[in-house]
Design a protein around this motif. Structure first.
Motif, PDB file in Angstrom:
ATOM      1  N   GLN A 231       3.297   1.792  -1.154  1.00 58.59           N
ATOM      2  CA  GLN A 231       4.327   2.402  -2.837  1.00 58.59           C
ATOM      3  C   GLN A 231       3.186   2.744  -3.947  1.00 58.59           C
ATOM      4  O   GLN A 231       3.822   3.480  -4.822  1.00 58.59           O
ATOM      5  CB  GLN A 231       5.152   1.188  -2.421  1.00 58.59           C
ATOM      6  N   HIS A 232       2.069   2.432  -3.533  1.00 54.92           N
ATOM      7  CA  HIS A 232       0.904   3.144  -4.538  1.00 54.92           C
ATOM      8  C   HIS A 232       0.736   4.548  -3.798  1.00 54.92           C
ATOM      9  O   HIS A 232      -0.107   4.466  -4.734  1.00 54.92           O
ATOM     10  CB  HIS A 232       0.175   1.675  -4.684  1.00 54.92           C
ATOM     11  N   LEU A 233       0.527   4.954  -2.095  1.00 50.26           N
ATOM     12  CA  LEU A 233       0.251   6.048  -2.633  1.00 50.26           C
ATOM     13  C   LEU A 233       0.829   6.839  -2.930  1.00 50.26           C
ATOM     14  O   LEU A 233       2.383   6.615  -3.808  1.00 50.26           O
ATOM     15  CB  LEU A 233       0.421   6.500  -0.786  1.00 50.26           C
ATOM     16  N   THR A 234       0.584   8.165  -3.207  1.00 48.77           N
ATOM     17  CA  THR A 234       0.744   9.060  -3.734  1.00 48.77           C
ATOM     18  C   THR A 234       1.416  10.170  -2.683  1.00 48.77           C
ATOM     19  O   THR A 234       0.337  10.771  -2.084  1.00 48.77           O
ATOM     20  CB  THR A 234       1.044   9.813  -4.895  1.00 48.77           C
TER      21      THR A 234
ATOM     22  N   LEU B 236       0.998  -1.075   0.003  1.00 49.16           N
ATOM     23  CA  LEU B 236      -0.056  -0.213   0.332  1.00 49.16           C
ATOM     24  C   LEU B 236       0.225   1.173  -0.407  1.00 49.16           C
ATOM     25  O   LEU B 236       1.029   2.510  -1.097  1.00 49.16           O
ATOM     26  CB  LEU B 236      -1.010   0.258   1.257  1.00 49.16           C
TER      27      LEU B 236
ATOM     28  N   GLN C 147       4.430   8.510  -2.266  1.00 51.92           N
ATOM     29  CA  GLN C 147       4.899   6.867  -1.975  1.00 51.92           C
ATOM     30  C   GLN C 147       5.521   7.346  -0.069  1.00 51.92           C
ATOM     31  O   GLN C 147       5.887   8.874   0.327  1.00 51.92           O
ATOM     32  CB  GLN C 147       6.348   6.801  -2.549  1.00 51.92           C
TER      33      GLN C 147
END
Lengths: 349, 349
Positions: free
Chosen positions: A299-302, A297, A304
DNA sequence: CGCTGTCATGATAGCGCTACCATACGTTTT
DNA sequence: AAAACGTATGGTAGCGCTATCATGACAGCG
C-alpha cells in the motif's frame, strides 16, 4: 535368592536429594497456617476457600516470594497451560502475524505458547509434535492441513484439541483458514477482467509453499476456462524481494509478451515492482503486477499493489478463541471457520 | 485428639486416579524386560547401559509408541529443556530474526523455546519471568538491559543463566548486543561528512523503544559536537511505513529547511522515502534519508537506503551458542559480546 | 586369594503439586 | 429431632520420572 533379612537399618537417613532452595507450596501453607491443599485451592480455585484462608495464603505467597512450580502442578493435574504452535517458518511475516493473534488471545487467558518451527519439513513437524505432546500441551496449533502419516496418527490419537490454521478444509479437528484455490481464482478473474491475456503465475518453492500452489490451481482453472494459457514460473529461492526481482527477469526472458504477472505473494510482487521501476518499466502499462497477502508494503508503493488481503492476525485470534472455547468444555458448533479474503485493488494492475 | 485406632480398612482399594492412558516408561521397561531406571538410562544416557539393554528398550519404545513425559522428567531432575525468550514485540521483524537465530541453534541442541511477548511493558515482563521460572526454564533470554526492580531481583536470584540481547552493556549475566549510542554516532558522522547541516532525528515511541533513543543520544552528541542543532521528532505510532510517512510530513512542516532525516529504523525510513517519492521529492537532493537495521527492503528501493546493518540473526545464534556453552557447564570467558554493526551506504544520502 | 576398582543394574525415595476421598460442622429439610 | 445436604478443610496417595545409594559381577593387582 530370597531376601529374608530386611535391610537392618533402612537407611532412613532420608536419602537426601538436591535441596532445590525453591519456596514450595507447603512452606507457604505452613506460613499461612493452613494445609498445603488449602493453599493450593486458595491459588487455583479461590472461590472454594474462605476469605480468611485465601487472604493469609496470598499474604504468605507475597512474603516468601513463592513462584508456583508449573511443572509439578501440570504433572499432578495432567493438564498444562501450554499450547503448542507449529509453523513452517518465521521468515514469512504471515506466520508471525498469525502467532501474534494467537498469542495476544491465549496469553490473556493464561496460556503459554510453545513455539516450533518446522522449516517446511514434515518430519521435523512430527518430531516437534512428539516433543510437545511430551509437555502435555493442552492443545496444538499447526499451520496447514498436510502432515506426514506418523504425525497424523499421533495427532488424531493424542486426545487434545488440534487446530489447523491457514487453509480451509477437512482437518482432523478444528480448522480456521481461507480458501486458497478461491483466492487464486479471484485474482485471475480480476486480471482477465482488466483485459490481460498473457498472464504468468510466479511462485517460489511451490512444493513447500503448497498453499501458493493451491492458489495457482485456482488461477490456472480460470485461465484455462477462458481459453488462455497459464504458464507457471517457479523460483528456487524462498519468497523475498530478491526472488521477486529474479522472477520478473525470468518472466521477461521466457515469456516476453507477458502483460501481467500474478505473484504467489506480496514479497515477490513488491520485489518485482521495485525492480521493474529500477529498469524504467511502467507499471501497469508495460507490465501489471499482482500479489497476495495484503502486506502494508504494497500500500505504500507507487503504484499501490493490487493484492488479496488475508486476515492473518484475525485468523490467529479466531483460532485462539475457538481453542479456548473448546478447552473450557463448551461445545464448538463449527469445526471449520472460513476467515475469507478480500481483493484489494491497487494501481499496479 | 490422638488417633489410636488406625482407619479400619485403609481404603486400600488403590485410590484410583484418572488413568491417563498414556504409555509410561515403566510399561516400556516391562516390555523390554528391564527395570524402569534402566529404561530411563537407555533413553537419556545411552552410554551407561549395555548395548543389549539399550536395543530392547528402544524396540519397546517403538512398539508401544512411547512418548516421554517431559513434565515428569523435568520435575524429577529439576531441569527442563526449556529456554524462555522474552521480546517486546513480534511486529518488529528485528526481534523475529533474533528469535530465528536463537531457535535454529537451540532446537538443534534439543532445547525448546518458550516465547513471551511483553508489548513493551516491563510489568508484563516481570509476570512472564515469573511464569517462565515456574516452568523451570534452564535459561532465560530477554531483549534489552532495562527491567523493573522486581524483575531484576527475580532474575539475578533465580540461579539460571540469563542472556540479555540486543544492546551491549553491563547486564546481569550474559550479554550479546551492539552499541546503539555508537551506531547513532556513526550515522550522524556520515551525514555530516556528506555535508548536511540541518539534520532531524525521527523516532517512534522512544520511551518504549529506548534503544532508538540511545541512538539519538549518539546522534545528538555528534551534532552538538559539530556545533549543530539536533532536533528530534517523536511519533506516537509504532514504527511502520505509515509512521515514516507521517514523520516526513511532520519534519517538512516543523523544520522546512531540513536537509537530511535520520530515522530510528528502516521501516520509518522506507515509509518516508516512498512517501517522498509519491510527492515528487528527489532523494537525496531535496532531502536525504537514513535508517537503521539494514532490512532487505532498503536495498531494493531506488535510491537504495543508507542504513546501518545490525547482525540480528547472528546475534540470536551467538546468544544461543553462549547459553549452550554455559549450560553444558563450560566456563564462559566473555560475558559480554559485541556483535557490532556496519554502515551500509546507499544512494539516499 | 582377598582387595580394590570399574561396570551394569536395580530398589527406593522423592521432585512439588493436586485428585480423590473423608471429615467436621453448620444449615436446611421432612 | 433425625436425616439430608452443603461448605470448608485436611489426609493420603499418587502424576511419571530420575537422583541417590546399594548390589552383584567381573577384571586387575600384589
Amino acid at each position: 535368592m530370597s531376601k529374608d533379612t530386611p535391610p537392618t537399618v533402612p537407611t532412613h537417613t532420608t536419602k537426601q536429594r538436591r535441596s532445590s532452595d525453591q519456596v514450595t507450596l507447603s512452606q507457604v501453607a505452613k506460613a499461612a497456617g493452613v494445609s498445603p491443599i488449602t493453599a493450593s485451592r486458595a491459588l487455583n480455585h479461590p472461590d472454594k476457600v474462605s476469605d480468611s484462608a485465601r487472604d493469609s495464603v496470598l499474604a504468605a505467597v507475597e512474603k516468601l516470594g513463592y513462584v508456583p512450580n508449573l511443572l509439578a502442578g501440570s504433572l499432578a493435574s495432567s493438564r498444562s497451560q501450554l499450547i503448542a504452535v507449529i509453523v513452517p517458518s518465521l521468515i514469512n511475516t504471515v506466520f508471525v502475524e498469525v502467532i501474534q493473534g494467537l498469542q495476544e488471545t491465549l496469553e490473556a487467558e493464561g496460556y503459554q505458547i510453545l513455539l516450533g518451527n518446522t522449516d517446511y519439513d514434515l518430519d521435523r513437524e512430527y518430531q516437534l509434535v512428539r516433543t510437545f505432546l511430551g509437555w502435555s500441551c493442552s492443545a496444538l496449533v499447526t499451520a496447514g492441513l498436510r502432515h506426514n502419516k506418523a504425525c497424523h496418527t499421533l495427532l488424531t490419537n493424542c486426545g487434545h484439541p488440534i487446530m489447523e490454521v491457514m487453509e480451509l478444509g477437512e482437518g482432523m479437528d478444528l480448522n480456521v483458514g481461507l480458501d486458497h484455490v478461491a483466492a487464486g481464482r479471484c485474482m485471475a478473474n480480476h486480471l482477465i477482467d482488466k483485459g490481460y491475456r498473457h498472464i504468468v503465475y510466479v511462485g517460489a518453492r511451490l512444493s513447500q509453499d503448497y498453499r501458493a500452489s493451491m492458489r495457482f490451481e485456482g488461477h490456472e482453472a480460470v485461465l484455462k476456462g477462458a481459453g488462455l494459457d497459464a504458464p507457471l514460473v517457479e523460483l528456487d529461492t524462498l519468497g523475498s524481494l530478491q526472488a521477486g526481482a529474479e522472477g520478473l527477469a525470468q518472466v521477461l526472458t521466457q515469456y516476453p509478451d507477458t502483460q501481467a504477472i500474478h505473484f504467489a505473494n506480496d514479497d515477490l510482487a513488491a520485489g518485482a515492482l521495485l525492480a521493474a521501476q529500477r529498469q524504467g518499466l511502467n507499471i501497469p502499462n508495460d507490465i501489471a503486477i499482482a500479489g497476495f497477502n495484503g502486506l502494508p508494503l504494497g500500500q505504500h508503493l507507487t503504484p499501490q499493489l493490487t493484492t488479496i488481503l488475508s486476515p492473518r492476525k484475525e485468523m490467529g485470534r479466531l483460532a485462539a478463541k475457538e481453542l479456548i472455547r473448546r478447552l473450557s468444555g463448551k461445545n464448538v458448533y463449527r469445526r471449520q471457520h472460513d476467515v475469507g479474503f478480500k481483493l484489494q485493488l491497487g494501481e499496479s494492475t
